[in-house]
Design a protein around this motif. Sequence first.
Motif, PDB file in Angstrom:
ATOM      1  N   SER A 155       7.690 -76.317 -46.853  1.00 19.02           N
ATOM      2  CA  SER A 155       7.033 -77.433 -47.559  1.00 19.02           C
ATOM      3  C   SER A 155       5.997 -76.894 -48.539  1.00 19.02           C
ATOM      4  CB  SER A 155       6.337 -78.371 -46.578  1.00 19.02           C
ATOM      5  OG  SER A 155       7.265 -79.078 -45.823  1.00 19.02           O
ATOM      6  N   ARG A 156       5.245 -75.907 -48.099  1.00 17.82           N
ATOM      7  CA  ARG A 156       4.208 -75.308 -48.953  1.00 17.82           C
ATOM      8  C   ARG A 156       4.802 -74.423 -50.041  1.00 17.82           C
ATOM      9  NH1 ARG A 156       0.041 -72.627 -45.229  1.00 17.82           N
ATOM     10  NH2 ARG A 156      -1.101 -72.430 -47.194  1.00 17.82           N
ATOM     11  N   LEU A 157       6.091 -74.096 -49.914  1.00 14.20           N
ATOM     12  CA  LEU A 157       6.778 -73.292 -50.937  1.00 14.20           C
ATOM     13  C   LEU A 157       7.640 -74.166 -51.869  1.00 14.20           C
ATOM     14  CD1 LEU A 157       7.856 -70.233 -48.749  1.00 14.20           C
ATOM     15  CD2 LEU A 157       5.988 -70.342 -50.425  1.00 14.20           C
ATOM     16  N   ASN A 158       7.301 -75.446 -51.937  1.00 10.78           N
ATOM     17  CA  ASN A 158       7.929 -76.396 -52.880  1.00 10.78           C
ATOM     18  C   ASN A 158       9.307 -76.874 -52.470  1.00 10.78           C
ATOM     19  OD1 ASN A 158       5.636 -75.862 -54.466  1.00 10.78           O
ATOM     20  ND2 ASN A 158       6.704 -74.268 -55.597  1.00 10.78           N
ATOM     21  N   ALA A 159       9.682 -76.752 -51.212  1.00  5.92           N
ATOM     22  CA  ALA A 159      10.992 -77.228 -50.772  1.00  5.92           C
ATOM     23  C   ALA A 159      11.015 -78.754 -50.741  1.00  5.92           C
ATOM     24  CB  ALA A 159      11.335 -76.675 -49.402  1.00  5.92           C
TER      25      ALA A 159
ATOM     26  N   THR B 192      12.837 -64.820 -61.049  1.00  6.29           N
ATOM     27  CA  THR B 192      12.268 -65.575 -62.161  1.00  6.29           C
ATOM     28  C   THR B 192      10.754 -65.434 -62.150  1.00  6.29           C
ATOM     29  OG1 THR B 192      12.015 -67.608 -60.882  1.00  6.29           O
ATOM     30  CG2 THR B 192      14.122 -67.284 -62.002  1.00  6.29           C
ATOM     31  N   LYS B 193      10.154 -65.597 -63.310  1.00  6.54           N
ATOM     32  CA  LYS B 193       8.699 -65.519 -63.403  1.00  6.54           C
ATOM     33  C   LYS B 193       8.050 -66.841 -63.027  1.00  6.54           C
ATOM     34  CE  LYS B 193       8.613 -61.940 -66.894  1.00  6.54           C
ATOM     35  NZ  LYS B 193       9.510 -61.817 -68.004  1.00  6.54           N
ATOM     36  N   ARG B 194       8.779 -67.933 -63.236  1.00  9.04           N
ATOM     37  CA  ARG B 194       8.227 -69.263 -62.984  1.00  9.04           C
ATOM     38  C   ARG B 194       8.372 -69.661 -61.519  1.00  9.04           C
ATOM     39  NH1 ARG B 194      10.383 -73.640 -67.169  1.00  9.04           N
ATOM     40  NH2 ARG B 194       8.961 -74.901 -65.911  1.00  9.04           N
ATOM     41  N   GLU B 195       7.410 -70.413 -61.042  1.00 12.48           N
ATOM     42  CA  GLU B 195       7.495 -71.008 -59.714  1.00 12.48           C
ATOM     43  C   GLU B 195       8.534 -72.128 -59.773  1.00 12.48           C
ATOM     44  OE1 GLU B 195       4.288 -73.188 -56.864  1.00 12.48           O
ATOM     45  OE2 GLU B 195       3.619 -71.370 -57.899  1.00 12.48           O
TER      46      GLU B 195
ATOM     47  N   MET C  66      -0.822 -69.817 -54.893  1.00 13.98           N
ATOM     48  CA  MET C  66      -1.174 -68.514 -54.345  1.00 13.98           C
ATOM     49  C   MET C  66      -0.192 -68.102 -53.243  1.00 13.98           C
ATOM     50  SD  MET C  66      -3.259 -66.071 -54.534  1.00 13.98           S
ATOM     51  CE  MET C  66      -4.029 -64.795 -53.645  1.00 13.98           C
ATOM     52  N   LEU C  67       0.095 -69.030 -52.310  1.00 17.50           N
ATOM     53  CA  LEU C  67       1.033 -68.724 -51.234  1.00 17.50           C
ATOM     54  C   LEU C  67       2.410 -68.399 -51.797  1.00 17.50           C
ATOM     55  CD1 LEU C  67       1.719 -68.562 -48.194  1.00 17.50           C
ATOM     56  CD2 LEU C  67       2.340 -70.985 -48.327  1.00 17.50           C
ATOM     57  N   TYR C  68       2.843 -69.190 -52.780  1.00 18.27           N
ATOM     58  CA  TYR C  68       4.164 -68.981 -53.379  1.00 18.27           C
ATOM     59  C   TYR C  68       4.274 -67.559 -53.950  1.00 18.27           C
ATOM     60  CZ  TYR C  68       8.387 -69.952 -56.103  1.00 18.27           C
ATOM     61  OH  TYR C  68       9.672 -69.926 -56.625  1.00 18.27           O
ATOM     62  N   LYS C  69       3.275 -67.151 -54.722  1.00 14.30           N
ATOM     63  CA  LYS C  69       3.306 -65.818 -55.347  1.00 14.30           C
ATOM     64  C   LYS C  69       3.275 -64.707 -54.295  1.00 14.30           C
ATOM     65  CE  LYS C  69       1.400 -67.140 -59.772  1.00 14.30           C
ATOM     66  NZ  LYS C  69       0.348 -66.963 -60.756  1.00 14.30           N
ATOM     67  N   THR C  70       2.495 -64.905 -53.251  1.00 18.76           N
ATOM     68  CA  THR C  70       2.401 -63.896 -52.190  1.00 18.76           C
ATOM     69  C   THR C  70       3.739 -63.757 -51.459  1.00 18.76           C
ATOM     70  OG1 THR C  70       0.058 -64.370 -51.884  1.00 18.76           O
ATOM     71  CG2 THR C  70       1.174 -63.244 -50.086  1.00 18.76           C
ATOM     72  N   VAL C  71       4.314 -64.889 -51.075  1.00 20.64           N
ATOM     73  CA  VAL C  71       5.608 -64.852 -50.374  1.00 20.64           C
ATOM     74  C   VAL C  71       6.689 -64.281 -51.291  1.00 20.64           C
ATOM     75  CG1 VAL C  71       7.414 -66.274 -49.321  1.00 20.64           C
ATOM     76  CG2 VAL C  71       5.012 -66.694 -48.763  1.00 20.64           C
ATOM     77  N   ARG C  72       6.675 -64.676 -52.568  1.00 22.44           N
ATOM     78  CA  ARG C  72       7.680 -64.150 -53.503  1.00 22.44           C
ATOM     79  C   ARG C  72       7.571 -62.634 -53.606  1.00 22.44           C
ATOM     80  NH1 ARG C  72       7.951 -66.648 -59.338  1.00 22.44           N
ATOM     81  NH2 ARG C  72       5.798 -65.955 -59.320  1.00 22.44           N
ATOM     82  N   ALA C  73       6.364 -62.096 -53.672  1.00 24.92           N
ATOM     83  CA  ALA C  73       6.184 -60.635 -53.776  1.00 24.92           C
ATOM     84  C   ALA C  73       6.716 -59.928 -52.532  1.00 24.92           C
ATOM     85  CB  ALA C  73       4.707 -60.306 -53.995  1.00 24.92           C
TER      86      ALA C  73
END
Length: 190
Positions: free
Chosen positions: A76-80, A53-56, A1-8
């Motif tokens: 860290s929460r964004l998969n780094a 990209t569409k994928r996380e 959820m956080l990833y998608k929000t930050v990406r948007a």
Amino acid sequence: MLYKTVRAIVKRFYHTRFKVKVIGEERIPASGPVLICSNHISEFDPPLVAISTKREMSFFAKSELFKIPLLGNLISRLNAIPVDRGKGDRQALKKSVEALKEGNMLLIFPEGSRTKDGKLQDLQQGASFMAVKGGAQIVPAAIKGKYNRQKGITLVFGRPIDVNEMVAQGKNRKDITLELKEEINNLLLS
């Protein structure tokens, strides 16, 4: 959820601030382990690829960034994946291979650092190692242009390189790295 929000949020900022054009996003496999390998011209590159990209995806970030309060927690929460630059970081390699084996997508800049003159530097073999060990396809990518409204920035994704097929043909990591460099160069010239 956080990833998608930050990406948007970042996507909106990039498209407002910079003139962004993306070509070939449909070439990225929709599932399975994928390693996106791009040239590296700016600190703006990782978010550009992530919003295109569409994928996380997971990505490397220098370990010093994880020591900065708030930023370290956020990335860290964004998969780094933290990496100690300038030395062989076995822990970062291990985490990246694990991420690929789980079917994830990973972004890497195989030059190892940003280019100073815009020309593609020699590639390190870490990307080939990760792709072979993680059973991943490599998607070459090229970032061209300038991060501004006048000239704009273009991100081009190439056709996936089937690393498993290359290994079956007797190719080694050096061969895969040379193939990747050629593909990125071709994208830069296209």
